[in-house]
Design a protein around this motif. Structure first.
Motif, PDB file in Angstrom:
ATOM      1  N   UNK A   4       0.838  -1.203   0.000  1.00 23.10           N
ATOM      2  CA  UNK A   4       0.000   0.000   0.000  1.00 23.10           C
ATOM      3  C   UNK A   4       0.868   1.247   0.000  1.00 23.10           C
ATOM      4  N   UNK A   5       1.938   1.238   0.787  1.00 23.73           N
ATOM      5  CA  UNK A   5       2.851   2.376   0.814  1.00 23.73           C
ATOM      6  C   UNK A   5       3.557   2.529  -0.529  1.00 23.73           C
ATOM      7  N   UNK A   6       3.914   1.388  -1.148  1.00 19.70           N
ATOM      8  CA  UNK A   6       4.552   1.461  -2.462  1.00 19.70           C
ATOM      9  C   UNK A   6       3.634   2.152  -3.470  1.00 19.70           C
ATOM     10  N   UNK A   7       2.356   1.785  -3.450  1.00 22.69           N
ATOM     11  CA  UNK A   7       1.407   2.378  -4.392  1.00 22.69           C
ATOM     12  C   UNK A   7       1.239   3.868  -4.125  1.00 22.69           C
ATOM     13  N   UNK A   8       1.127   4.243  -2.851  1.00 25.25           N
ATOM     14  CA  UNK A   8       0.931   5.656  -2.500  1.00 25.25           C
ATOM     15  C   UNK A   8       2.122   6.508  -2.939  1.00 25.25           C
ATOM     16  N   UNK A   9       3.319   6.078  -2.577  1.00 24.27           N
ATOM     17  CA  UNK A   9       4.495   6.889  -2.880  1.00 24.27           C
ATOM     18  C   UNK A   9       4.844   6.852  -4.362  1.00 24.27           C
ATOM     19  N   UNK A  10       4.478   5.793  -5.053  1.00 21.88           N
ATOM     20  CA  UNK A  10       4.662   5.777  -6.491  1.00 21.88           C
ATOM     21  C   UNK A  10       3.754   6.807  -7.153  1.00 21.88           C
ATOM     22  N   UNK A  11       2.496   6.868  -6.713  1.00 18.43           N
ATOM     23  CA  UNK A  11       1.565   7.852  -7.269  1.00 18.43           C
ATOM     24  C   UNK A  11       2.019   9.276  -6.946  1.00 18.43           C
ATOM     25  N   UNK A  12       2.468   9.480  -5.723  1.00 17.45           N
ATOM     26  CA  UNK A  12       2.940  10.820  -5.340  1.00 17.45           C
ATOM     27  C   UNK A  12       4.158  11.227  -6.165  1.00 17.45           C
ATOM     28  N   UNK A  13       5.017  10.253  -6.467  1.00 18.44           N
ATOM     29  CA  UNK A  13       6.214  10.562  -7.242  1.00 18.44           C
ATOM     30  C   UNK A  13       5.855  10.980  -8.658  1.00 18.44           C
ATOM     31  N   UNK A  14       4.792  10.417  -9.200  1.00 20.37           N
ATOM     32  CA  UNK A  14       4.354  10.843 -10.530  1.00 20.37           C
ATOM     33  C   UNK A  14       3.571  12.150 -10.471  1.00 20.37           C
ATOM     34  N   UNK A  15       2.877  12.376  -9.352  1.00 15.83           N
ATOM     35  CA  UNK A  15       2.070  13.591  -9.201  1.00 15.83           C
ATOM     36  C   UNK A  15       2.915  14.853  -9.249  1.00 15.83           C
ATOM     37  N   UNK A  16       4.143  14.779  -8.745  1.00 14.73           N
ATOM     38  CA  UNK A  16       4.984  15.974  -8.690  1.00 14.73           C
ATOM     39  C   UNK A  16       5.352  16.467 -10.086  1.00 14.73           C
TER      40      UNK A  16
ATOM     41  N   UNK B 101       9.909   7.523 -14.933  1.00 14.42           N
ATOM     42  CA  UNK B 101      10.194   6.090 -15.087  1.00 14.42           C
ATOM     43  C   UNK B 101      10.548   5.466 -13.736  1.00 14.42           C
ATOM     44  N   UNK B 102      11.373   6.163 -12.959  1.00 10.86           N
ATOM     45  CA  UNK B 102      11.789   5.624 -11.661  1.00 10.86           C
ATOM     46  C   UNK B 102      10.659   5.610 -10.648  1.00 10.86           C
ATOM     47  N   UNK B 103       9.602   6.401 -10.884  1.00 11.83           N
ATOM     48  CA  UNK B 103       8.455   6.379  -9.978  1.00 11.83           C
ATOM     49  C   UNK B 103       7.654   5.092 -10.106  1.00 11.83           C
ATOM     50  N   UNK B 104       7.842   4.364 -11.196  1.00 12.14           N
ATOM     51  CA  UNK B 104       7.153   3.088 -11.390  1.00 12.14           C
ATOM     52  C   UNK B 104       7.913   1.996 -10.637  1.00 12.14           C
ATOM     53  N   UNK B 105       7.248   1.379  -9.682  1.00 17.35           N
ATOM     54  CA  UNK B 105       7.932   0.464  -8.761  1.00 17.35           C
ATOM     55  C   UNK B 105       8.624  -0.690  -9.483  1.00 17.35           C
ATOM     56  N   UNK B 106       7.997  -1.394 -10.440  1.00 20.87           N
ATOM     57  CA  UNK B 106       8.713  -2.512 -11.090  1.00 20.87           C
ATOM     58  C   UNK B 106       9.992  -2.068 -11.786  1.00 20.87           C
ATOM     59  N   UNK B 107       9.940  -0.932 -12.492  1.00 21.20           N
ATOM     60  CA  UNK B 107      11.153  -0.448 -13.152  1.00 21.20           C
ATOM     61  C   UNK B 107      12.188  -0.016 -12.120  1.00 21.20           C
ATOM     62  N   UNK B 108      11.734   0.618 -11.049  1.00 22.98           N
ATOM     63  CA  UNK B 108      12.648   1.064  -9.996  1.00 22.98           C
ATOM     64  C   UNK B 108      13.392  -0.120  -9.399  1.00 22.98           C
ATOM     65  N   UNK B 109      12.691  -1.228  -9.189  1.00 24.61           N
ATOM     66  CA  UNK B 109      13.346  -2.415  -8.646  1.00 24.61           C
ATOM     67  C   UNK B 109      14.479  -2.897  -9.552  1.00 24.61           C
ATOM     68  N   UNK B 110      14.301  -2.758 -10.845  1.00 21.03           N
ATOM     69  CA  UNK B 110      15.301  -3.266 -11.781  1.00 21.03           C
ATOM     70  C   UNK B 110      16.558  -2.395 -11.822  1.00 21.03           C
ATOM     71  N   UNK B 111      16.393  -1.088 -11.754  1.00 17.43           N
ATOM     72  CA  UNK B 111      17.546  -0.201 -11.953  1.00 17.43           C
ATOM     73  C   UNK B 111      18.013   0.455 -10.659  1.00 17.43           C
ATOM     74  N   UNK B 112      17.398   0.113  -9.534  1.00 13.60           N
ATOM     75  CA  UNK B 112      17.803   0.729  -8.274  1.00 13.60           C
ATOM     76  C   UNK B 112      19.286   0.482  -7.996  1.00 13.60           C
ATOM     77  N   UNK B 113      19.966   1.535  -7.550  1.00 12.57           N
ATOM     78  CA  UNK B 113      21.373   1.455  -7.167  1.00 12.57           C
ATOM     79  C   UNK B 113      22.292   1.182  -8.356  1.00 12.57           C
ATOM     80  N   UNK B 114      21.825   1.513  -9.578  1.00 11.77           N
ATOM     81  CA  UNK B 114      22.668   1.363 -10.752  1.00 11.77           C
ATOM     82  C   UNK B 114      23.049   2.742 -11.287  1.00 11.77           C
ATOM     83  N   UNK B 115      23.874   2.741 -12.325  1.00  6.90           N
ATOM     84  CA  UNK B 115      24.272   3.999 -12.957  1.00  6.90           C
ATOM     85  C   UNK B 115      23.095   4.717 -13.615  1.00  6.90           C
ATOM     86  N   UNK B 116      21.987   4.012 -13.861  1.00  3.00           N
ATOM     87  CA  UNK B 116      20.796   4.681 -14.397  1.00  3.00           C
ATOM     88  C   UNK B 116      20.308   5.734 -13.407  1.00  3.00           C
TER      89      UNK B 116
END
Length: 843
Positions: free
Chosen positions: A324-336, A381-396
């Protein structure tokens, strides 16, 4: 139009300007360290920030050299980690925020028609805290003791077990010291913008740059205390073993991530907002028309400020956050993206409807628009949780961060540098050298970081020290490194351009860009007092609607054109309407800011070296110096030469009950409250989440003592409120005795709290519960002691005649402090005693 200094002046005006120079002028030699003038201090911030930028850039080139080739042994892993950590730390904490605050300190009074910021000595104190904190932090690299845990200092990597040396301590103490500077500037800027605008400049007539800085300063005030609290808690854990972030002791390392990113993500927008403010200032000037949608821009600024505080978990998607927190903060990240998009469309519309001139500053603005939009797209792109999981902590992520921060801050800052350079030097910049510098930096930046998106998608982690050629990253890293050195050449050319500018630049006319704001109505370079007289301004574009305003201001045809009293004065206006309310008497040059900052620096150094007795003495000295500094306040004759008590119209601010000191105390409580709420957040987070949290069956705190302390505080607060009400009616009989009585009640509460702590027999080094409880009790104890001291000092000041029915402002400031302490004390009582008792205690 030639410079207004060339105008022929009457003898009366010349005498006025000579008097202004005598009262406001900066001393030379060693006494230059006492200067509090915002122009000088702002330049000091910017020059120091530029030096740290060059240091951070050098560290970046070391990193790119190491990564240019596979299996490179240019640096050892230990040195690489230190360089990596210090690069991020220097750029984020010692360059980005301070240089933007320095620009705001320099420009805001000039833009809003004031002679200085509202608390000039606080500005100087903030600079010295920044300078000494930066030196302490950077000295760790010279001493080969630099932190190596990353600029985000995640626990447990930064805790004592995994970082046993003093590196993390350098970071924690140095950053906390620097944050004092940031908070000082934040409070200063908020109150100055709200209360020192020139006559008639209502809030909706204010330059957009001032709106952006107001939002930035408020975000600093609210956003920085969580990091300060986290740094204090982690240093206590490292120094004395309080287990706030150790699972075995009832703590949780994820708490550090929460506290850090409660600061860290708003900081991204704190950095972006001033850059966007520069863009919103320059585009109308070079488009030759007012900005499209002023109200939309203001709304976007406000929305962005609020939304940014709901994004901190954006950086923690991979830490096991509930869905639930993932969904909320993902939406907020896109809202900005919405308020950001509003501003971009406003800028483009203004350019479309105007006739843009592609001067050198506009070249940097165009570069900003390109780079920042690209960075914003990867941010969505990074606000989307599945994509964020893939590139987190990378040079992207590294590439995205640089596109947003460098595009959102550095490019507008360079545009502002070239735009305001004639205002500082009186000379025009070189178009040829400036354009060469721009293209080298713009192309070098994109070559460096555009490729890093690809290396990130290929799986290259951001903290990789070296790599094998079989990974397939060789060519891309080499290209990135070449781009980095191209950027370095561009920066070197920029430095050469500025150095040559001050010697060979062509003399600038009065308003070289045809700008509309008040900073171009002053002589160049500006005087220490900015304006000979303060104009009435009721339009957003004063110089466009009245081109003669520069001359009439310089000739003293407007307000406060009197210096015979020997005071430094500026207008105090209503926060909303800009209507005049008082004349603010500003303090003059002083040694107290430097001495107080030096004492705090000694405290930090003694804590680093674990010589605690020196730290205790230095803390006492710092408190004494700060209290002595506060003694020269209000009607004290040492506040400024020849400080007269004669009445004036409008009245001097200390003859009122709503002067800037009241506002400074209120805004300071926003920061203080943010710190307290962060502490409560930590308490409830550990209580509900930490797996090994241990709540005792019965509270170790004495209920009768806690209640008695609260009653003493409540009685003291109501007694102070009664004294203030009497002052409002012009009655000061018994004021001194009343202050002593309130101070006695504060002292009683302090004594009762000491008894509570003594009787509790807490074990703060064994459990996070007891450690958090002790920190919370010490927090309210410090406020109780300070409240008592303030009242006792007020009693003394009544005796000296500095506080009375004619000079009533200071008790109003003190009662604000007591109101805050009263609310905090009872809120803490509910949190640490009532709720655990009512909800029951888990073993």
């Amino acid at each position: 139009m030639s410079d207004i200094k060339d105008a022929t002046l009457s003898p009366e005006v010349r005498r006025l300007q000579q008097g202004m120079d005598e009262v406001w002028g900066n001393p030379k030699g060693l006494r230059a360290l006492t200067v509090v003038n915002h122009t000088t201090v702002g330049l000091r911030f910017m020059v120091t920030g530029a030096i740290f930028f060059l240091i951070g850039g050098l560290l970046a080139m070391l990193i790119r050299t190491q990564l240019a080739f596979p299996d490179n042994d240019f640096m050892s892993p230990e040195i690489y980690n230190q360089v990596f950590t210090m690069h991020g730390t220097v750029m984020m904490f010692l360059f980005a925020i301070p240089i933007l605050e320095g620009l705001a300190i320099y420009m805001i009074p000039k833009m809003i028609g004031a002679r200085d910021l509202v608390c000039p000595r606080l500005t100087a104190f903030g600079y010295y805290c920044y300078l000494f904190g930066g030196i302490i932090l950077f000295s760790s690299l010279i001493l080969e003791m630099a932190p190596a845990s990353g600029w985000f200092m995640y626990t447990p990597l930064s805790s004592g077990d995994f970082s046993p040396g003093p590196g993390s301590d350098f970071w924690l103490l140095g950053i906390t010291f620097v944050e004092i500077s940031a908070l000082s500037a934040g409070v200063e800027l908020v109150v100055s913008i709200l209360r020192t605008r020139t006559q008639g400049m209502a809030l909706h007539k204010m330059p957009l740059f001032a709106w952006y800085i107001l939002a930035m300063a408020l975000m600093i005030v609210v956003g920085f205390p969580p990091l300060i609290l986290g740094s204090i808690l982690l240093e206590l854990e490292r120094a004395v073993g309080m287990p706030f972030f150790e699972v075995a002791g009832g703590g949780d390392p994820v708490l550090w991530a929460h506290l850090f990113w409660l600061f860290g993500h708003p900081e991204v927008y704190i950095i972006f907002l001033p850059g966007a403010g520069i863009v919103s200032t320059l585009i109308p000037v070079f488009a030759g028309r007012p900005i499209v949608g002023y109200g939309w821009v203001v709304a976007a600024i406000i929305i962005m400020g609020f939304v940014s505080f709901g994004l901190w978990v954006h950086h923690m998607f991979t830490l096991g956050i509930p869905q639930l927190a993932l969904a909320f903060f993902s939406a907020a990240s896109m809202l900005v993206a919405i308020p950001t998009g509003i501003q971009i469309f406003v800028w483009l519309s203004t350019l479309w409807l105007g006739r843009p001139k592609m001067s050198l500053p506009m070249l940097w603005i165009v570069g900003f628009l390109v780079i920042f939009v690209l960075g914003g797209l990867t941010g969505v792109m990074l606000a989307l949780v599945p994509f964020n999981w893939q590139v987190h902590d990378t040079h992207f992520v590294v590439a995205h961060m640089h596109y947003v921060l460098v595009g959102g801050m550095l490019f507008p800052l360079m545009a502002g540098l070239y735009y305001w350079l004639p205002q500082v030097s009186g000379r025009m910049p070189s178009e040829r050298l400036g354009k060469w510098s721009f293209w080298l930096i713009f192309l070098g930046f994109n070559v460096t970081f555009l490729v890093m998106h690809w290396t990130g998608l290929l799986g290259m982690r951001r903290r990789v020290f070296t790599y094998d050629t079989a990974m397939g990253w060789d060519l891309y890293n080499l290209i990135s490194s070449i781009g980095g050195f191209m950027m370095s050449i561009g920066v070197a050319l920029l430095i050469l351009d500025i150095a040559l500018h001050f010697r060979f630049g062509k003399k600038a006319p009065q308003n070289p860009w045809g700008a509309d704001t008040l900073e171009w109505a002053m002589p160049k370079p500006p005087t220490a007092y900015n304006f000979v007289s303060l104009p009435k301004v009721e339009t957003r574009h004063p110089l466009w609607e009245n081109p003669e305003l520069s001359r009439t201001i310089y000739e003293g045809q407007h307000g406060l054109a009197n210096i015979q009293h020997g005071r430094r004065e500026t207008w105090g206006s209503d926060a909303l309407t800009g209507k005049l309310r008082e004349t603010i008497h500003l303090p003059s040059n002083s040694w107290w800011p430097l001495f107080a900052a030096l004492a705090i620096a000694v405290v930090c150094i003694s804590l680093l070296t674990r010589i605690y007795w020196i730290g205790a003495i230095a803390t006492l000295v710092a408190v004494v110096l700060l209290l002595r500094w506060s003694w020269e306040n209000g009607a004290h004759p040492g506040k400024a030469p020849e400080a007269s008590m004669a009445p004036s119209d409008p009245p001097l601010h200390y003859h009122t009950m709503n002067g800037p000191g009241v506002w400074c105390m209120s805004v300071s409580h926003l920061a203080n409250g943010s710190l307290f709420l962060s502490l409560l957040f930590g308490w409830f987070y550990l209580w509900t989440v930490a797996p090994e949290w241990q709540m005792p069956e019965t509270s170790p705190l004495s209920l009768p003592m806690l209640v008695a302390g609260g009653i003493a505080l409540t009685l003291g607060t109501f007694w102070l409120a009664k004294l203030v009400r009497r002052l409002r009616r012009g009655i000061d009989a018994g004021l001194g005795g009343g202050m002593y009585l309130a101070g006695g009640l504060g002292a009683l509460q302090s004594a009762l709290l000491m008894v509570v702590i003594w009787q509790a027999q807490l074990a703060p080094t064994e459990t996070a519960h007891d450690a958090t409880l002790l920190v919370a009790l010490l927090y309210v104890l410090i406020h109780a002691l300070l409240g008592a001291i303030l009242c006792l000092l007020q009693g003394l000041r009544v005796g000296y005649g500095f506080v009375s029915a004619k000079v009533p402002i200071e008790p109003v400031v003190v009662i604000r402090f007591w109101y805050y302490h009263l609310v905090v004390y009872w809120a803490l009582f509910v949190a640490i005693w009532v709720l655990p008792t009512v909800l029951g205690r888990a073993s």
